[in-house]
Design an enzyme around this catalytic site. Structure first.
Site, PDB file in Angstrom:
ATOM      1  N   ALA A   1       3.556  -1.021   4.767  1.00 20.33           N
ATOM      2  CA  ALA A   1       2.874  -0.981   6.096  1.00 20.33           C
ATOM      3  C   ALA A   1       2.650  -2.234   6.606  1.00 20.33           C
ATOM      4  CB  ALA A   1       1.761   0.210   6.321  1.00 20.33           C
TER       5      ALA A   1
ATOM      6  N   GLU B   1      12.429 -10.045   1.181  1.00 20.24           N
ATOM      7  CA  GLU B   1      11.617  -8.677   1.755  1.00 20.24           C
ATOM      8  C   GLU B   1      12.282  -7.530   1.572  1.00 20.24           C
ATOM      9  OE1 GLU B   1       9.696  -9.100   5.833  1.00 20.24           O
ATOM     10  OE2 GLU B   1      10.489  -7.106   5.926  1.00 20.24           O
TER      11      GLU B   1
ATOM     12  N   TYR C   1      11.652   7.964   0.700  1.00 20.43           N
ATOM     13  CA  TYR C   1      11.408   7.112  -0.296  1.00 20.43           C
ATOM     14  C   TYR C   1      11.886   7.288  -1.731  1.00 20.43           C
ATOM     15  CZ  TYR C   1       8.275   5.554   3.519  1.00 20.43           C
ATOM     16  OH  TYR C   1       7.615   5.149   4.555  1.00 20.43           O
TER      17      TYR C   1
ATOM     18  N   HIS D   1      12.746  -3.289   1.445  1.00 17.89           N
ATOM     19  CA  HIS D   1      12.133  -1.845   1.896  1.00 17.89           C
ATOM     20  C   HIS D   1      13.171  -0.853   1.282  1.00 17.89           C
ATOM     21  CE1 HIS D   1       9.438  -3.734   4.797  1.00 17.89           C
ATOM     22  NE2 HIS D   1      10.334  -4.521   5.050  1.00 17.89           N
TER      23      HIS D   1
ATOM     24  N   ASN E   1       7.677  -6.055  -1.264  1.00 21.79           N
ATOM     25  CA  ASN E   1       7.649  -4.795  -0.215  1.00 21.79           C
ATOM     26  C   ASN E   1       6.226  -4.787   0.169  1.00 21.79           C
ATOM     27  OD1 ASN E   1       7.669  -2.514   1.235  1.00 21.79           O
ATOM     28  ND2 ASN E   1       8.895  -1.437  -0.447  1.00 21.79           N
TER      29      ASN E   1
ATOM     30  N   PRO F   1       0.649  -1.284  -0.098  1.00 21.45           N
ATOM     31  CA  PRO F   1       0.084   0.090   0.040  1.00 21.45           C
ATOM     32  C   PRO F   1       0.704   1.462  -0.153  1.00 21.45           C
ATOM     33  CG  PRO F   1      -0.024  -1.051   2.162  1.00 21.45           C
ATOM     34  CD  PRO F   1       0.453  -2.054   1.224  1.00 21.45           C
ATOM     35  N   ASN F   2       0.239   2.113  -0.816  1.00 21.69           N
ATOM     36  CA  ASN F   2       0.868   3.568  -1.040  1.00 21.69           C
ATOM     37  C   ASN F   2       2.060   3.641  -1.714  1.00 21.69           C
ATOM     38  OD1 ASN F   2      -1.245   5.061   0.790  1.00 21.69           O
ATOM     39  ND2 ASN F   2      -0.178   3.942   2.686  1.00 21.69           N
TER      40      ASN F   2
ATOM     41  N   ARG G   1       5.690  12.552  -3.255  1.00 22.31           N
ATOM     42  CA  ARG G   1       5.687  12.728  -1.808  1.00 22.31           C
ATOM     43  C   ARG G   1       6.797  12.097  -0.908  1.00 22.31           C
ATOM     44  NH1 ARG G   1      -0.484  12.181  -1.101  1.00 22.31           N
ATOM     45  NH2 ARG G   1      -1.148  13.259  -2.689  1.00 22.31           N
TER      46      ARG G   1
ATOM     47  N   ARG H   1      14.044   3.723  11.943  1.00 16.43           N
ATOM     48  CA  ARG H   1      12.655   4.665  12.050  1.00 16.43           C
ATOM     49  C   ARG H   1      12.025   4.477  13.123  1.00 16.43           C
ATOM     50  NH1 ARG H   1       9.919   4.682   6.243  1.00 16.43           N
ATOM     51  NH2 ARG H   1       8.880   6.306   7.348  1.00 16.43           N
TER      52      ARG H   1
END
Ligand code: CA2
Length: 149
Positions: free
Chosen positions: A77, A98, A25, A100, A74, A12-13, A20, A107
């Site tokens: 969230a 996996e 990112y 990221h 990825n 998601p996103n 943004r 973070r």
């Protein structure tokens, strides 16, 4: 000769990449990342298919219907929350990496936990879009080795 097939799943996103939060990112769009992976796939002789969804159930469906020998995911969230994605990965038993974009370990605390990391072949985090290309090189190497043995 049948090509290896590696599926890419973006959670998601990630469809908002490049619009943004470039600090976390990067400035590349998701289409740029997919294009880079397809080009690297061509060089390596690997068929790459890509998929992005903002919906947990759609990601579960995609995993259940995988027809690839390897997966780069990825989960975004959902990394930190999704028992459903964990269970789907457990059910299909396809080797996966996996990835990221950001280093989740530097973070917020809630990002330090991954629901799937203990089942992953490998994890790559913090290299921006290069996390994906590094994952592709790594899983490709792993799949070639396991074909030989
Ligand atoms: O660093 C990563 O790749 C993450 O998986 C990205 C997720 C985050 O929840 C994980 O903790 C780490 C968030 C993706 C959000 O993507 C955006 C892209 C552009 C603008 C806003 C969000």
């Amino acid at each position: 000769m049948s090509h290896l097939h590696i599926q890419i799943i973006h959670g998601p996103n990630l469809n908002m990449l490049g619009t943004r939060e470039p600090g976390h990112y990067g400035s590349q769009t998701l289409a740029d990342i997919d294009e880079e992976l397809i080009q690297l796939g061509d060089k390596l002789g690997v068929r790459i298919t890509t998929f992005q969804s903002n919906h947990e159930g759609e990601i579960v469906d995609k995993i259940q219907h995988l027809d690839a020998q390897g997966l780069i995911i990825n989960p975004a969230a959902y990394t930190h929350t999704s028992v459903a994605i964990r269970d789907a990965l457990l059910a299909v038993q396809v080797p996966f990496v996996e990835v990221h974009l950001s280093n989740i370990h530097k973070r917020e605390d809630f990002r330090h936990k991954s629901m799937m990391v203990d089942m992953a072949m490998a994890v790559i985090a913090g290299f921006g879009s290069q996390s994906y290309t590094l994952a592709l090189r790594g899983i490709h190497h792993h799949l070639l080795q396991s074909k030989q043995s």
